[in-house]
Design an enzyme around this catalytic site. Structure first.
Site, short mmCIF file in Angstrom:
data_model
loop_
_atom_site.label_atom_id
_atom_site.label_comp_id
_atom_site.label_asym_id
_atom_site.label_seq_id
_atom_site.Cartn_x
_atom_site.Cartn_y
_atom_site.Cartn_z
N SER A 45 -26.71 30.10 58.28
CA SER A 45 -27.47 28.93 58.73
C SER A 45 -26.58 27.74 59.06
O SER A 45 -27.05 26.77 59.66
CB SER A 45 -28.50 28.53 57.67
OG SER A 45 -29.47 29.55 57.49
N GLY A 219 -31.94 31.30 59.05
CA GLY A 219 -31.04 31.34 60.19
C GLY A 219 -30.72 29.94 60.69
O GLY A 219 -31.30 28.96 60.23
N CYS A 247 -37.31 29.88 55.51
CA CYS A 247 -36.49 28.93 56.28
C CYS A 247 -36.76 29.02 57.78
O CYS A 247 -37.83 28.66 58.23
CB CYS A 247 -35.02 29.14 55.93
SG CYS A 247 -33.94 27.78 56.42
N GLY A 291 -32.33 21.76 58.90
CA GLY A 291 -32.29 20.48 59.60
C GLY A 291 -33.52 20.24 60.44
O GLY A 291 -33.61 19.21 61.12
N TYR A 292 -34.46 21.19 60.41
CA TYR A 292 -35.71 21.06 61.16
C TYR A 292 -36.88 21.26 60.21
O TYR A 292 -36.75 21.91 59.16
CB TYR A 292 -35.77 22.07 62.31
CG TYR A 292 -34.75 21.81 63.39
CD1 TYR A 292 -35.09 21.10 64.54
CD2 TYR A 292 -33.44 22.25 63.25
CE1 TYR A 292 -34.15 20.85 65.53
CE2 TYR A 292 -32.48 21.99 64.24
CZ TYR A 292 -32.85 21.29 65.37
OH TYR A 292 -31.92 21.03 66.34
N HIS A 332 -35.31 28.40 49.66
CA HIS A 332 -34.68 29.72 49.48
C HIS A 332 -34.97 30.30 48.10
O HIS A 332 -34.26 30.01 47.14
CB HIS A 332 -33.17 29.62 49.70
CG HIS A 332 -32.77 29.41 51.11
ND1 HIS A 332 -32.49 30.46 51.97
CD2 HIS A 332 -32.65 28.28 51.84
CE1 HIS A 332 -32.19 29.98 53.17
NE2 HIS A 332 -32.28 28.66 53.11
N GLU A 334 -34.38 33.19 47.16
CA GLU A 334 -33.32 34.15 46.84
C GLU A 334 -32.03 33.47 46.42
O GLU A 334 -31.01 34.13 46.23
CB GLU A 334 -33.05 35.05 48.05
CG GLU A 334 -32.07 34.51 49.08
CD GLU A 334 -32.59 33.29 49.87
OE1 GLU A 334 -31.78 32.62 50.52
OE2 GLU A 334 -33.80 33.03 49.83
#
Length: 359
Positions: A45, A219, A247, A291-292, A332, A334
């Site tokens: 990412s 990603g 994400c 970042g989005y 996240h 994980e």
């Protein structure tokens, strides 16, 4: 050798070069994690970004390749206050500086990372350059930095071929948008039979393999750039297969179903972000790197409802899709290393798949 970090707003920070000695332009962001610099470096990412670590000492336990989240680091540059040239760890396989040199990634140390972070928090993430050239020309450089954008990010990081990790449990199709290895590990340790697909795999191929569940991974980059992938995700949404997304996958599912996304001022990157489960009121500490964000007012009310919010800024951290076996989260679950509070979401995904299979 001296090195310089130049930001698009004209700030210049002088430090020392470590790792590869090369000049790069990147998007400069910051990460607040206190440990796990290798996991940060190898998270796809971060493709196209130069990462400022706010924790002041980096490299003190070396590089343990078993902890890597992918087969290589993805940073364009690594920016730290102090680099430990000698590490101490019985699991260490090499020094951090040697690892960066091996993968041709430049670093700069000896800079005021607190000051850099304050600038990014005030003015937002921005273009930057790391260079060892003392004769830089700001008039030539600054327009290039302002024009820089991370592009073709998912295409750069996704795998080229389908791979299989055998298990005796439910069949999971994982779409690799830049997946971290620990997503695969989290599924495998629960017995799942995991097939990992390149990002641009058609929905027809995935559904043709008759998975019990589908995962959309994390990603890099702007989710709106992934127009081809969004079309395929809409087809996956239209199926009855349970889906769990993390994400970028969370953002792409939202775009595929009529919602909108926008770029955040500085994003969320670190292992200490509090998220609130709106169903229970419980707050979890989460690991994040994005970042989005999905725009709240854009979510079609008949399609999905917000399930998690960020306690700090109230941004959307999760969606549950109505009349669908689909759950997506921005954080996240994980995370490794990092808080394990939300790992239960994988167990819930397992239960949904088993329930759908027995229905």
């Amino acid at each position: 050798m001296n090195a310089f970090l130049i930001l698009e707003d004209g700030h210049v920070f002088k430090g020392k070069s470590f790792g590869a000695q090369k000049e790069v332009i990147c998007e400069v962001v910051f990460n607040t994690s206190m440990t796990g610099y290798l996991e940060v470096l190898t998270d796809p990412s971060y493709q196209g970004q130069g990462v400022v670590m706010t924790y002041p000492l980096i490299g003190n336990y070396g590089v343990c390749l078993e902890d890597a989240e992918s087969d290589r680091p993805w940073h364009s540059a690594f920016i730290v206050r102090e680099i430990s040239r000698m590490s101490s760890n019985f699991r260490r396989e090499e020094e951090l500086e040697a690892y960066l040199k091996e993968h041709d990634i430049p670093g700069i140390c000896g800079v005021d990372t607190r000051a850099i972070t304050k600038i990014l928090r005030e003015d937002g993430c921005m273009g930057g350059m790391v260079t060892t050239n003392p004769d830089y020309n700001l008039d030539e450089i600054l327009p290039k930095l302002k024009a820089y954008r991370v592009t073709n990010a998912v295409k750069t990081v996704t795998r080229k071929e389908k791979t299989h990790v055998a298990g005796d449990g439910p069949k999971v199709a994982l779409l690799d948008l830049g997946t971290k290895k620990n997503i695969i590990r989290s599924l495998s340790k629960r017995g799942c039979d995991v097939t990992v697909y390149p990002a641009f795999t058609s929905a027809e191929e995935i559904l043709g393999d008759q998975p019990d569940g589908i995962m959309l991974s994390n990603g890099p980059g702007d989710p709106k750039e992934c127009t081809e992938i969004i079309k395929e995700i809409k087809k996956l949404y239209d199926s009855d297969v349970p889906i769990f997304a993390i994400c970028l996958g969370h953002q792409l599912m939202a775009l595929a179903t009529g919602a909108d996304t926008e770029k955040m001022r500085w994003g969320h990157r670190g292992g200490n972000h509090p998220v609130k489960d709106l169903a229970t009121g419980r707050v979890y500490i989460s690991s994040q790197n994005h970042g989005y964000v999905i725009k709240n007012e854009s979510i079609p009310k008949d399609v999905a409802e917000v399930s998690f919010i960020n306690v700090n800024d109230r941004t959307i951290e999760g969606l549950n899709y109505k009349n669908k076996k689909i759950r997506t989260v921005q954080f996240h679950p994980e995370a490794c290393p990092g808080p394990q509070d939300t790992a239960y979401l994988f167990d819930e995904f397992l239960d949904v798949m088993k329930g759908a299979k027995n229905a």
